[in-house]
Enzyme design. Structure first.
Site, PDB file in Angstrom:
ATOM      1  N   LEU A 107      38.600 -44.489 -36.551  1.00 54.76           N
ATOM      2  CA  LEU A 107      38.070 -44.453 -37.920  1.00 54.76           C
ATOM      3  C   LEU A 107      38.351 -43.084 -38.528  1.00 54.76           C
ATOM      4  O   LEU A 107      38.392 -42.064 -37.834  1.00 54.76           O
ATOM      5  CB  LEU A 107      36.572 -44.749 -37.902  1.00 54.76           C
ATOM      6  CG  LEU A 107      36.140 -46.082 -37.281  1.00 54.76           C
ATOM      7  CD1 LEU A 107      34.668 -46.332 -37.577  1.00 54.76           C
ATOM      8  CD2 LEU A 107      37.007 -47.233 -37.724  1.00 54.76           C
ATOM      9  N   GLY A 152      37.978 -46.177 -32.741  1.00 61.03           N
ATOM     10  CA  GLY A 152      38.383 -47.317 -33.577  1.00 61.03           C
ATOM     11  C   GLY A 152      39.758 -47.834 -33.218  1.00 61.03           C
ATOM     12  O   GLY A 152      40.031 -49.035 -33.327  1.00 61.03           O
ATOM     13  N   ASN A 176      35.448 -43.223 -27.260  1.00 62.93           N
ATOM     14  CA  ASN A 176      35.005 -41.840 -26.977  1.00 62.93           C
ATOM     15  C   ASN A 176      33.955 -41.328 -27.945  1.00 62.93           C
ATOM     16  O   ASN A 176      33.749 -40.114 -28.053  1.00 62.93           O
ATOM     17  CB  ASN A 176      36.225 -40.912 -27.021  1.00 62.93           C
ATOM     18  CG  ASN A 176      36.805 -40.820 -28.427  1.00 62.93           C
ATOM     19  OD1 ASN A 176      36.882 -41.807 -29.137  1.00 62.93           O
ATOM     20  ND2 ASN A 176      37.187 -39.617 -28.847  1.00 62.93           N
ATOM     21  N   GLU A 177      33.279 -42.216 -28.654  1.00 65.73           N
ATOM     22  CA  GLU A 177      32.351 -41.788 -29.712  1.00 65.73           C
ATOM     23  C   GLU A 177      31.330 -40.748 -29.261  1.00 65.73           C
ATOM     24  O   GLU A 177      30.993 -39.829 -29.992  1.00 65.73           O
ATOM     25  CB  GLU A 177      31.632 -43.001 -30.285  1.00 65.73           C
ATOM     26  CG  GLU A 177      32.463 -43.858 -31.234  1.00 65.73           C
ATOM     27  CD  GLU A 177      33.352 -44.867 -30.524  1.00 65.73           C
ATOM     28  OE1 GLU A 177      33.508 -44.791 -29.293  1.00 65.73           O
ATOM     29  OE2 GLU A 177      33.903 -45.745 -31.218  1.00 65.73           O
TER      30      GLU A 177
HETATM   31  C1  LIG Z   1      25.751 -47.112 -35.516  1.00 63.14           C
HETATM   32  C2  LIG Z   1      27.227 -46.807 -35.462  1.00 63.14           C
HETATM   33  C3  LIG Z   1      27.467 -45.416 -35.932  1.00 63.14           C
HETATM   34  C4  LIG Z   1      28.669 -44.858 -35.973  1.00 63.14           C
HETATM   35  C5  LIG Z   1      29.895 -45.613 -35.555  1.00 63.14           C
HETATM   36  C6  LIG Z   1      31.086 -44.722 -35.614  1.00 63.14           C
HETATM   37  C7  LIG Z   1      32.184 -45.278 -34.760  1.00 63.14           C
HETATM   38  C8  LIG Z   1      33.342 -44.318 -34.813  1.00 63.14           C
HETATM   39  C9  LIG Z   1      34.562 -44.669 -34.407  1.00 63.14           C
HETATM   40  C10 LIG Z   1      35.710 -43.744 -34.527  1.00 63.14           C
HETATM   41  O1  LIG Z   1      36.825 -44.164 -34.452  1.00 63.14           O
HETATM   42  S1  LIG Z   1      35.375 -42.054 -34.821  1.00 63.14           S
HETATM   43  C11 LIG Z   1      37.012 -41.310 -34.691  1.00 63.14           C
HETATM   44  C12 LIG Z   1      37.342 -40.998 -33.249  1.00 63.14           C
HETATM   45  N1  LIG Z   1      38.663 -40.422 -33.167  1.00 63.14           N
HETATM   46  C13 LIG Z   1      38.944 -39.362 -32.402  1.00 63.14           C
HETATM   47  O2  LIG Z   1      38.111 -38.806 -31.713  1.00 63.14           O
HETATM   48  C14 LIG Z   1      40.352 -38.837 -32.471  1.00 63.14           C
HETATM   49  C15 LIG Z   1      40.368 -37.494 -33.143  1.00 63.14           C
HETATM   50  N2  LIG Z   1      41.734 -36.996 -33.236  1.00 63.14           N
HETATM   51  C16 LIG Z   1      42.388 -36.465 -32.162  1.00 63.14           C
HETATM   52  O3  LIG Z   1      41.914 -36.381 -31.055  1.00 63.14           O
HETATM   53  C17 LIG Z   1      43.792 -35.984 -32.430  1.00 63.14           C
HETATM   54  O4  LIG Z   1      43.952 -35.845 -33.831  1.00 63.14           O
HETATM   55  C18 LIG Z   1      44.866 -36.957 -31.910  1.00 63.14           C
HETATM   56  C19 LIG Z   1      44.615 -38.345 -32.412  1.00 63.14           C
HETATM   57  C20 LIG Z   1      44.914 -36.905 -30.396  1.00 63.14           C
HETATM   58  C21 LIG Z   1      46.228 -36.479 -32.477  1.00 63.14           C
HETATM   59  O5  LIG Z   1      46.391 -35.108 -32.125  1.00 63.14           O
HETATM   60  P1  LIG Z   1      47.572 -34.301 -32.840  1.00 63.14           P
HETATM   61  O6  LIG Z   1      47.531 -32.924 -32.256  1.00 63.14           O
HETATM   62  O7  LIG Z   1      48.818 -35.089 -32.810  1.00 63.14           O
HETATM   63  O8  LIG Z   1      47.141 -34.229 -34.378  1.00 63.14           O
HETATM   64  P2  LIG Z   1      45.969 -33.345 -34.995  1.00 63.14           P
HETATM   65  O9  LIG Z   1      44.774 -33.329 -34.109  1.00 63.14           O
HETATM   66  O10 LIG Z   1      46.541 -32.045 -35.443  1.00 63.14           O
HETATM   67  O11 LIG Z   1      45.582 -34.230 -36.284  1.00 63.14           O
HETATM   68  C22 LIG Z   1      46.463 -34.281 -37.396  1.00 63.14           C
HETATM   69  C23 LIG Z   1      45.588 -34.344 -38.631  1.00 63.14           C
HETATM   70  O12 LIG Z   1      44.836 -35.584 -38.586  1.00 63.14           O
HETATM   71  C24 LIG Z   1      43.451 -35.292 -38.648  1.00 63.14           C
HETATM   72  N3  LIG Z   1      42.738 -36.298 -37.867  1.00 63.14           N
HETATM   73  C25 LIG Z   1      42.887 -36.574 -36.565  1.00 63.14           C
HETATM   74  N4  LIG Z   1      42.087 -37.600 -36.197  1.00 63.14           N
HETATM   75  C26 LIG Z   1      41.412 -37.970 -37.318  1.00 63.14           C
HETATM   76  C27 LIG Z   1      40.418 -38.967 -37.605  1.00 63.14           C
HETATM   77  N5  LIG Z   1      39.973 -39.811 -36.671  1.00 63.14           N
HETATM   78  N6  LIG Z   1      39.944 -39.037 -38.865  1.00 63.14           N
HETATM   79  C28 LIG Z   1      40.383 -38.189 -39.827  1.00 63.14           C
HETATM   80  N7  LIG Z   1      41.327 -37.218 -39.636  1.00 63.14           N
HETATM   81  C29 LIG Z   1      41.820 -37.136 -38.381  1.00 63.14           C
HETATM   82  C30 LIG Z   1      43.311 -33.905 -38.092  1.00 63.14           C
HETATM   83  O13 LIG Z   1      42.097 -33.314 -38.490  1.00 63.14           O
HETATM   84  C31 LIG Z   1      44.545 -33.241 -38.672  1.00 63.14           C
HETATM   85  O14 LIG Z   1      44.255 -33.012 -40.038  1.00 63.14           O
HETATM   86  P3  LIG Z   1      44.892 -31.709 -40.772  1.00 63.14           P
HETATM   87  O15 LIG Z   1      46.371 -31.865 -40.577  1.00 63.14           O
HETATM   88  O16 LIG Z   1      44.424 -31.838 -42.185  1.00 63.14           O
HETATM   89  O17 LIG Z   1      44.326 -30.525 -40.047  1.00 63.14           O
END
Ligand SMILES: CC/C=C\CCC/C=C/C(=O)SCCNC(=O)CCNC(=O)[C@H](O)C(C)(C)COP(=O)(O)OP(=O)(O)OC[C@H]1O[C@@H](n2cnc3c(N)ncnc32)[C@H](O)[C@@H]1OP(=O)(O)O
Length: 301
Positions: A107, A152, A176-177
């Site tokens: 997400l 997600g 991994n939330e």
């Molecule tokens: C009651 C229920 C309540 C709540 C439910 C909520 C459920 C939530 C579900 C989810 O999915 S939460 C999201 C979980 N995702 C993650 O933990 C992944 C986070 N991202 C990473 O670990 C890394 O970005 C990567 C996917 C491994 C890729 O790494 P890489 O080094 O290739 O890229 P980088 O980290 O530099 O990211 C590039 C750019 O993208 C932004 N980014 C990354 N992930 C997300 C994301 N999930 N959402 C928004 N933006 C994201 C990151 O900040 C960088 O942005 P920038 O270039 O502007 O700095």
């Protein structure tokens, strides 16, 4: 299965801008898609009939840099899925990524951080809708997981009928939330329990496990791990195996197995939305998201 999609006005609003993109309108070859290959989609989702497999569409996620599931991206995925469900020439979808090394980063954190309750509610409705549409699809849905797939992204993979993961140690997959200081909702949990069993799911959810391919295969979160350059061909051959089953019998069986899990959400979608909005709006949760977003930025150095 027709699902109530409360996104109509949003969909229209979101689609209007890109409808002017040459060739990107649904049903016509998208710009750069190659002569004569009838494909459709939108800026973030390319859908191409598989030239080597009749009735199979390849849906490529291309929301760089990390295929984070933003509201716009979710909407485009939903529109493409709905079009495929309604196009009787298609019997199966292979979902894969066009972002190198990333299947989906899950997400979009910026849809949940610093947003007002109305936006969070609209966003969560779209998240629910994507899961329901993939999980209950009448089509055979195979995940060709060619990148990392946290949270997600893992849910999207788990919602497929079959998962092929590239054997690259960086391509971890899991819910991994908890590592972000948040939690997976009950229907994420339900799908993981259905896939890897209660004890393995309980441990993985609490510890926020991201399983590298070998462990993912062992625990059963994916069905197959293959060399990276064989993911698409393996997905195609598995699709052929699944499409050898008469559609009606397979669809009724899929529904028999999956409907009880989907019904748990369908019977309380609004309550689930309100629960999400209350949870994500907490100061402590917003702080956790802020810390996590900062960590992502610092990681880049
Ligand atoms: C009651 C229920 C309540 C709540 C439910 C909520 C459920 C939530 C579900 C989810 O999915 S939460 C999201 C979980 N995702 C993650 O933990 C992944 C986070 N991202 C990473 O670990 C890394 O970005 C990567 C996917 C491994 C890729 O790494 P890489 O080094 O290739 O890229 P980088 O980290 O530099 O990211 C590039 C750019 O993208 C932004 N980014 C990354 N992930 C997300 C994301 N999930 N959402 C928004 N933006 C994201 C990151 O900040 C960088 O942005 P920038 O270039 O502007 O700095």
């Amino acid at each position: 299965m027709a699902l109530t999609v409360g996104l109509r006005p949003l969909t229209r609003a979101l689609l209007r801008p890109w409808a002017r993109v040459p060739g990107a309108a649904l049903g016509r070859p998208a710009a750069g898609s190659g002569d004569g290959v009838r494909c459709f989609g939108s800026p973030r989702v390319l859908v191409e009939p598989d030239p080597a497999a009749v009735g199979v569409a390849v849906m490529k996620m291309r929301n760089p840099p990390v295929n984070s599931l933003s509201l716009e991206f979710l909407t485009e995925l939903l529109i493409s899925l709905e079009k495929l469900e309604n196009d009787k020439t298609f019997r199966g979808i292979i979902i894969t990524s066009d972002c190198p090394g990333i299947f989906s980063a899950g997400l979009d954190l910026l849809e949940m951080y610093g947003r007002d309750p109305a936006h969070c509610a609209e966003y969560w409705k779209a998240v629910q809708e994507l899961w329901l549409r993939v999980y209950l699809s009448n089509l055979v849905v195979i995940g060709a997981i060619n990148g990392i797939s946290p949270a997600g992204g893992c849910l999207l993979s788990l919602s497929c009928d079959y998962r092929v993961l590239a054997n690259n140690p960086k391509y971890a997959i899991g819910l991994n939330e908890t590592l972000l200081g948040i939690i997976a909702p009950f229907w994420f949990k339900d799908v993981l329990v259905n896939t890897i069993g209660h004890r393995a799911a309980e441990r993985a959810l609490q510890l926020g496990f991201l399983f590298p391919p070998s462990d993912a295969l062992q625990v059963g979160i994916v069905d197959q791990v293959v060399p990276e350059d064989q993911v698409q061909s393996t997905a195609r051959s598995v699709m052929a195996q699944w499409l050898a089953i008469p559609d009606h019998a397979r669809q009724l069986t899929k529904n028999l197995v999956r409907k009880p899990t989907a019904d748990r959400l369908l019977q309380q979608r609004d309550a689930d939305i309100q629960n999400f909005v209350r949870f994500i709006s907490r100061d402590s949760i917003q702080k956790s998201l802020h810390v996590y977003l900062e960590k992502l930025k610092q990681k880049k150095g």
